[in-house]
Design a protein around this motif. Structure first.
Motif, PDB file in Angstrom:
ATOM      1  N   LEU A   1      81.779  60.823  80.206  1.00 53.44           N
ATOM      2  CA  LEU A   1      82.549  60.312  79.717  1.00 53.44           C
ATOM      3  C   LEU A   1      82.815  58.714  79.449  1.00 53.44           C
ATOM      4  N   VAL A   2      82.942  58.350  78.190  1.00 54.44           N
ATOM      5  CA  VAL A   2      83.119  56.814  78.304  1.00 54.44           C
ATOM      6  C   VAL A   2      84.394  56.455  77.798  1.00 54.44           C
ATOM      7  N   ALA A   3      85.279  55.581  78.651  1.00 57.98           N
ATOM      8  CA  ALA A   3      86.652  55.404  78.546  1.00 57.98           C
ATOM      9  C   ALA A   3      87.017  54.062  78.666  1.00 57.98           C
ATOM     10  N   LEU A   4      87.824  53.675  77.673  1.00 57.27           N
ATOM     11  CA  LEU A   4      88.275  52.100  77.518  1.00 57.27           C
ATOM     12  C   LEU A   4      89.528  51.906  77.956  1.00 57.27           C
ATOM     13  N   ARG A   5      90.042  51.498  79.105  1.00 54.60           N
ATOM     14  CA  ARG A   5      91.481  51.397  79.589  1.00 54.60           C
ATOM     15  C   ARG A   5      91.859  50.129  79.560  1.00 54.60           C
ATOM     16  N   ARG A   6      93.364  50.018  79.446  1.00 50.92           N
ATOM     17  CA  ARG A   6      93.880  48.806  79.666  1.00 50.92           C
ATOM     18  C   ARG A   6      94.755  48.664  80.779  1.00 50.92           C
ATOM     19  N   ARG A   7      94.751  47.469  81.457  1.00 53.88           N
ATOM     20  CA  ARG A   7      95.282  47.235  82.592  1.00 53.88           C
ATOM     21  C   ARG A   7      95.881  45.728  82.592  1.00 53.88           C
ATOM     22  N   GLY A   8      97.348  45.870  82.183  1.00 54.74           N
ATOM     23  CA  GLY A   8      98.016  44.483  81.849  1.00 54.74           C
ATOM     24  C   GLY A   8      97.242  43.732  80.700  1.00 54.74           C
ATOM     25  N   ASP A   9      96.670  42.662  81.039  1.00 58.02           N
ATOM     26  CA  ASP A   9      95.784  41.869  79.915  1.00 58.02           C
ATOM     27  C   ASP A   9      94.439  42.010  80.334  1.00 58.02           C
ATOM     28  N   ALA A  10      94.043  43.009  80.954  1.00 59.98           N
ATOM     29  CA  ALA A  10      92.747  43.149  81.294  1.00 59.98           C
ATOM     30  C   ALA A  10      92.178  44.362  80.778  1.00 59.98           C
ATOM     31  N   ILE A  11      91.009  44.537  80.501  1.00 56.62           N
ATOM     32  CA  ILE A  11      90.279  45.889  79.821  1.00 56.62           C
ATOM     33  C   ILE A  11      89.105  46.275  80.806  1.00 56.62           C
ATOM     34  N   ARG A  12      89.205  47.711  81.050  1.00 58.57           N
ATOM     35  CA  ARG A  12      88.351  48.150  82.075  1.00 58.57           C
ATOM     36  C   ARG A  12      87.620  49.398  81.226  1.00 58.57           C
ATOM     37  N   LEU A  13      86.272  49.206  81.480  1.00 55.73           N
ATOM     38  CA  LEU A  13      85.294  50.104  80.652  1.00 55.73           C
ATOM     39  C   LEU A  13      84.685  50.824  81.849  1.00 55.73           C
ATOM     40  N   GLU A  14      84.836  52.474  81.547  1.00 53.26           N
ATOM     41  CA  GLU A  14      84.121  53.291  82.569  1.00 53.26           C
ATOM     42  C   GLU A  14      83.410  54.273  82.080  1.00 53.26           C
ATOM     43  N   VAL A  15      82.255  54.522  82.636  1.00 56.10           N
ATOM     44  CA  VAL A  15      81.312  55.404  82.052  1.00 56.10           C
ATOM     45  C   VAL A  15      80.822  56.453  83.391  1.00 56.10           C
ATOM     46  N   ARG A  16      81.446  57.687  83.241  1.00 52.74           N
ATOM     47  CA  ARG A  16      81.364  58.610  84.284  1.00 52.74           C
ATOM     48  C   ARG A  16      80.525  59.750  83.929  1.00 52.74           C
ATOM     49  N   ASP A  17      79.669  60.135  84.760  1.00 48.58           N
ATOM     50  CA  ASP A  17      78.802  61.354  84.560  1.00 48.58           C
ATOM     51  C   ASP A  17      78.834  62.479  85.732  1.00 48.58           C
ATOM     52  N   ASN A  18      78.242  63.543  85.481  1.00 46.24           N
ATOM     53  CA  ASN A  18      78.307  64.441  86.428  1.00 46.24           C
ATOM     54  C   ASN A  18      76.888  64.830  86.975  1.00 46.24           C
TER      55      ASN A  18
END
Length: 448
Positions: A351-368
């Motif tokens: 799962l590749v997800a791009l999330r917004r936290r205020g004015d910050a951006i967080r890129l997450e790459v999850r795998d099982n």
């Protein structure tokens, strides 16, 4: 200052050049060993095939003697039989026992052990070692000349600038007469301060210009080293690609080993040069406003072949999020993290997800996938840290950390053995507000 210039300017490139030289020598010696083993095995199989259709000790001995006469590098053949004594045939050739190659192959008559001469392979290994030592010596000679050039062209001018600054801090003949009034004293003090500030700004501009020249010189040095190593590698790759081994098993084995070694050596060179560019400060991000889906499209195109081959289901989330970043650097960071997750999760999900936290951006790459061992989490972003089941030399995540540092972000990982991993990267002030988001949409769709 001289020591810092050498440590931070020259030594990284010298270390890269020495590492490449040693790696080239090691690959060459491994290729020699593999070739000698393949040749000896082929000869043993040919000797074993000569026993087909014969029975009786005399007939088998004559067959072995005839086969040994056609194999000049094989001295001894021993046929181990379960229902009869061992049959030993010696060709009479003599060579150094310390360099003998012993191989055991299965035949219809029993296990055949052969002793072959490995002197030629030993001489080639010695020649390869001497070549590696000469190459390392050449690198050290270039390092000595470059160090002298730095002392002459960089250190001496900086020393002159420092002496000028010392003179500026101790101006000459600026004292005011004791009988002058206060206004004259204030005017003289202000003039001195203005002159000192102007000289300080000039010295600062000289130092900045010298720093930029050093970075440009270092960048050119990295590019020249890359070209000097890449050109012979490309030429050798083209030469090997054009070779036609035919039906000879020995040539096929040697050619396959050569192609594999050249591919891995090219990947190592690209990774080391890319890290050197980041460490030298030669990479400057150029930020633009864009939509995350643009990066996802390129990332999906670059990873779909490996994902299909390994049976990995890759999902993408947050494609509508507008961001402000360097598309080339952020896309390279995204590709490296997703490629690492795909290789760690055969027949799994990512799962590749791009999330917004205020004015910050967080890129997450999850795998099982298989996850990381507890002791490996602290070293996963270091150079030459190879993950289980991953090809290459462990440079992909090290380059990813440098990209995150260049973009002004943070990178990390959380993982449990057997339960998958989460690689994340967070960047402050990367999110675009509502007005900027509208402007970005209008620029992408002028007809609106």
């Amino acid at each position: 200052m001289r020591r810092q210039l050498v440590l931070k300017g020259l030594l990284p490139m010298v270390a890269v050049a020495l590492a490449l030289s040693i790696m080239l020598g090691v690959q060459h010696m491994r290729a020699i060993d593999a070739e000698s083993q393949a040749v000896a095995r082929i000869q043993s199989m040919r000797i074993g095939s000569s026993l087909e259709g014969w029975s009786g000790d005399d007939a088998l001995r004559n067959a072995l003697a005839s086969a040994l006469s056609r194999s000049p590098s094989t001295r001894l053949a021993i046929l181990h039989r379960d229902d009869a004594p061992d049959l030993v045939v010696d060709s009479g050739r003599r060579f150094d026992e310390a360099r003998a190659l012993r191989l055991l192959v299965n035949t219809s008559k029993g296990n055949l052990e052969t002793v072959s001469d490995g002197s030629a392979a030993h001489e080639r290994r010695v020649a390869g070692l001497l070549m590696t030592l000469l190459l390392c010596a050449g690198v050290m000679i270039v390092f000595a000349f470059a160090r002298r050039a730095i002392e002459r062209e960089v250190v001496a001018p900086v020393e002159r600038v420092r002496s000028r600054i010392d003179r500026f801090l101790h101006p000459r003949g600026t004292h005011v007469a004791p009988d002058a009034d206060e206004w004259h004293q204030i005017d003289a003090l202000l003039d001195e301060l203005v002159e000192l500030r102007a000289r300080h700004d000039a010295a600062l501009a000289d130092a900045l210009r010298q720093r930029l020249q050093d970075i440009a010189r270092h960048t050119r040095f990295v590019e020249q080293v890359g070209d000097h190593f890449r050109q012979p590698l490309q030429a050798l790759s083209l030469f090997v690609a054009g070779m036609q081994p035919g039906e000879d098993l020995r040539q096929r084995a040697v050619l396959g080993q050569m192609r594999s070694s050249l591919t891995r050596l090219g990947e190592l060179l690209d990774g080391l040069l890319e890290m050197a560019r980041f460490d030298a400060g030669a990479v400057e991000p150029a930020t633009v406003d864009l939509i995350a889906s643009d990066l996802f499209v390129r990332g999906r195109a670059g990873i779909e072949a490996d994902a299909a081959r390994l049976g990995v289901d890759v999902r993408w989330r947050g494609g509508r999020l507008p961001i402000r970043t360097d598309p080339a650097l952020f896309g390279e960071l995204l590709h490296r993290l997703v490629a690492n997750a795909v290789l760690s999760t055969p027949h799994g999900r990512v799962l590749v997800a791009l999330r917004r936290r205020g004015d910050a951006i967080r890129l997450e790459v999850r795998d099982n996938g298989m996850g990381l061992e507890p002791g490996l989490e602290t070293r996963v972003f270091e150079e030459f840290t190879r993950l289980p089941g991953h090809p290459g030399y462990g440079l992909g995540l090290a380059v990813a950390r440098r990209i995150a540092d260049t973009l002004g972000g943070r990178i990390g990982v959380r993982s449990s053995p057997g339960r998958g991993s989460l690689f994340w990267a967070e960047f402050d002030a990367m999110a675009i507000g509502a007005s900027a988001r509208t402007a970005a949409a209008l620029s992408r769709h002028p007809a609106i």
